[in-house]
Scaffold this active site. Sequence first.
Site, PDB file in Angstrom:
ATOM      1  N   THR A 166       0.602  -1.099   0.255  1.00 30.73           N
ATOM      2  CA  THR A 166      -0.139  -0.283   0.200  1.00 30.73           C
ATOM      3  C   THR A 166       0.516   1.069   0.150  1.00 30.73           C
ATOM      4  O   THR A 166       1.701   0.751   0.678  1.00 30.73           O
ATOM      5  CB  THR A 166      -0.746   0.397   1.261  1.00 30.73           C
ATOM      6  OG1 THR A 166      -1.308  -0.940   0.990  1.00 30.73           O
ATOM      7  CG2 THR A 166      -2.070   1.147   0.971  1.00 30.73           C
ATOM      8  N   PHE A 175       1.286   5.160   0.440  1.00 27.97           N
ATOM      9  CA  PHE A 175       0.841   6.304   2.143  1.00 27.97           C
ATOM     10  C   PHE A 175       1.081   6.937   1.343  1.00 27.97           C
ATOM     11  O   PHE A 175       2.244   7.372   1.023  1.00 27.97           O
ATOM     12  CB  PHE A 175       0.857   6.390   2.912  1.00 27.97           C
ATOM     13  CG  PHE A 175      -0.135   4.800   3.514  1.00 27.97           C
ATOM     14  CD1 PHE A 175      -1.357   4.726   4.499  1.00 27.97           C
ATOM     15  CD2 PHE A 175       0.796   3.177   3.886  1.00 27.97           C
ATOM     16  CE1 PHE A 175      -1.544   2.912   4.828  1.00 27.97           C
ATOM     17  CE2 PHE A 175       0.222   1.784   3.795  1.00 27.97           C
ATOM     18  CZ  PHE A 175      -1.341   2.722   4.868  1.00 27.97           C
TER      19      PHE A 175
END
Length: 289
Positions: free
Chosen positions: A175, A177
């Site tokens: 992921t 961010f």
Amino acid sequence: MIVKTNRIAFQGDFGANSDMACRDVYPNLSPLPCPTFEDAFAAVENGDADLAMIPIENTLAGRVADIHRLLPESRLHIIGEYFMPIRFQLMVLPGVKHADVMTVHSHIHALGQCRKIVRRNGWKAIVAGDTAGAAKLVSETGDRTMAALAPRLAADLYGLDIIEENVEDDENNVTRFVVLTREPQAIKRNSADEKLVTTFIFNVRNIPAALYKAMGGFATNGINMTKLESYQIGGKFVATQFYADIEGHPDDENVKRALEELRFFSTQLHIVGTYKAHPMRGALLDGEA
């Protein structure tokens, strides 16, 4: 960065992946859990937190749609990015076995990233607000037929047992961010080979081939565009907004020329931030694990 509250906001409960990202990047700041992404944005806008750690995309689940809507509305600025490998643990109340489980709870993206184990066992997948919130729910409900898919930290925080580790469908589960703040960061290039990223949002003019013409400047100036997302605004299919990431700094001569060409074919251009590229960015773009 001017520290005023010593807090960094994130969406979810303590123990969520976003909480872990906050602790990894800013160990000296106190994570501030927020029920929704809107609340995390508002915490920074209202001065309740100095920063927000927000997931923007995942290698398996794709983009986090809400963020592309909230970014233009908030006018917060990106000052950094963080790529975090995502690992999900199957956790239950102490003593619960695989055979006891009937339902699995987690964030919709987490469930989407762990489809194989859910299908293989014939469990019912139930969407929760976030991963750590699912673990908290299992702990507080006391239902021994419930399991949660959440980060390892959540098991420690909520007193759950991990009965299967790293159950995500693909080990290349990462992921990205972004770190948001109220004030823009005045970053300067330190060397010619320093890897910087610039993020901007723009609306093209409503004329034929406007997007093609707007993008031409990046091609002719040799700029690598690593992300281009479109989404509708105002509930109209004729009003399209674009989110883009490019490699480079707005002061670089080639980037400056490309942005000038983009402005000519756009009704609006807003630079959200320029920041250092995370070390994992190059590896992921090259298709490495």
